[in-house]
Design an enzyme around this catalytic site. Sequence first.
Site, PDB file in Angstrom:
ATOM      1  N   GLU A 194      12.038  -0.550   0.430  1.00 48.01           N
ATOM      2  CA  GLU A 194      13.263  -0.617  -0.368  1.00 48.01           C
ATOM      3  C   GLU A 194      14.024  -1.924  -0.114  1.00 48.01           C
ATOM      4  O   GLU A 194      14.544  -2.547  -1.048  1.00 48.01           O
ATOM      5  CB  GLU A 194      14.161   0.592  -0.054  1.00 48.01           C
ATOM      6  CG  GLU A 194      13.571   1.922  -0.468  1.00 48.01           C
ATOM      7  CD  GLU A 194      12.484   2.470   0.472  1.00 48.01           C
ATOM      8  OE1 GLU A 194      11.779   3.403   0.065  1.00 48.01           O
ATOM      9  OE2 GLU A 194      12.349   1.957   1.604  1.00 48.01           O
TER      10      GLU A 194
ATOM     11  N   GLU B  71       4.918 -12.376   9.928  1.00 43.86           N
ATOM     12  CA  GLU B  71       4.942 -10.978  10.381  1.00 43.86           C
ATOM     13  C   GLU B  71       4.615 -10.037   9.231  1.00 43.86           C
ATOM     14  O   GLU B  71       3.822  -9.096   9.379  1.00 43.86           O
ATOM     15  CB  GLU B  71       6.318 -10.625  10.953  1.00 43.86           C
ATOM     16  CG  GLU B  71       6.431  -9.155  11.346  1.00 43.86           C
ATOM     17  CD  GLU B  71       7.846  -8.718  11.686  1.00 43.86           C
ATOM     18  OE1 GLU B  71       7.975  -7.585  12.184  1.00 43.86           O
ATOM     19  OE2 GLU B  71       8.808  -9.480  11.470  1.00 43.86           O
TER      20      GLU B  71
ATOM     21  N   GLN C 282      -6.331  13.857   0.760  1.00 42.67           N
ATOM     22  CA  GLN C 282      -6.606  14.779  -0.352  1.00 42.67           C
ATOM     23  C   GLN C 282      -8.111  15.047  -0.484  1.00 42.67           C
ATOM     24  O   GLN C 282      -8.519  16.190  -0.643  1.00 42.67           O
ATOM     25  CB  GLN C 282      -6.063  14.169  -1.645  1.00 42.67           C
ATOM     26  CG  GLN C 282      -6.188  15.063  -2.855  1.00 42.67           C
ATOM     27  CD  GLN C 282      -5.141  16.148  -2.884  1.00 42.67           C
ATOM     28  OE1 GLN C 282      -4.115  16.060  -2.224  1.00 42.67           O
ATOM     29  NE2 GLN C 282      -5.400  17.186  -3.650  1.00 42.67           N
TER      30      GLN C 282
ATOM     31  N   GLY D  13      -9.343  17.319   2.159  1.00 40.04           N
ATOM     32  CA  GLY D  13      -8.760  18.649   2.131  1.00 40.04           C
ATOM     33  C   GLY D  13      -8.170  19.021   3.477  1.00 40.04           C
ATOM     34  O   GLY D  13      -7.484  18.221   4.109  1.00 40.04           O
TER      35      GLY D  13
END
Length: 156
Positions: free
Chosen positions: A142, A16, A111, A114
Site C-alpha cells: 500500500e 533492498e 490451493q 488442498g
Amino acid sequence: KLHEGLRPMLRNLAVERLGLAAQSCGIARACFEIMRGYSAQRMAFGRPIAEFGQIQRMLSESYSVCRAMHALLEEGVSEILSGSSDASVTADAVKLFCASSGERVSRDAVQVLGANGYSSAYPVERLHRDSILLSIGGGTNEALQKNLSRLLTRPS
C-alpha cells in the site's frame, strides 16, 4: 558530504526492494515447482489432478507470472547497475509486482495441494507465510502504491 545523503539512501532502498522482489521470485518459482510435481502425481477420479481445468489454469498462470516476475526483476537490476535516474521508481514497481504476484502464486500452490497445502509435510505453507511477509517488508504494498502514484504524477 553534508546534505548529500538522500541519493545514496534512495539507491540503497531501491536495492533492498529489488532483493525482496528476488526473494518473491524464488518463493513463486519454488511454489510452482511443488504444485507442478504434486499435480502430476496426485490422483483424483482415476487421473492426475493436472488434467483438471482449474489446476491447469493455476499451473499455467503461475508459470507465466513467474516468468514475468523474473523479467521485470532483471529490468530493475539493470537500471540500478546502469545508474538510471528512474531506478528508484522501477524498483518500487518491481517490488510491488513481485511481492503481490509471489503471494498469488503461493496461494495457488496451497490451493492445488488442498489440505496438504496447510501441512508442514509440504513447504508451501511456510512459503505462503513468507510471501505475505515480503508484501510488508521494504515498504508495504500500500505504501509503494502511494509512493509510485506520487512519483508517476509529479511534474517533469
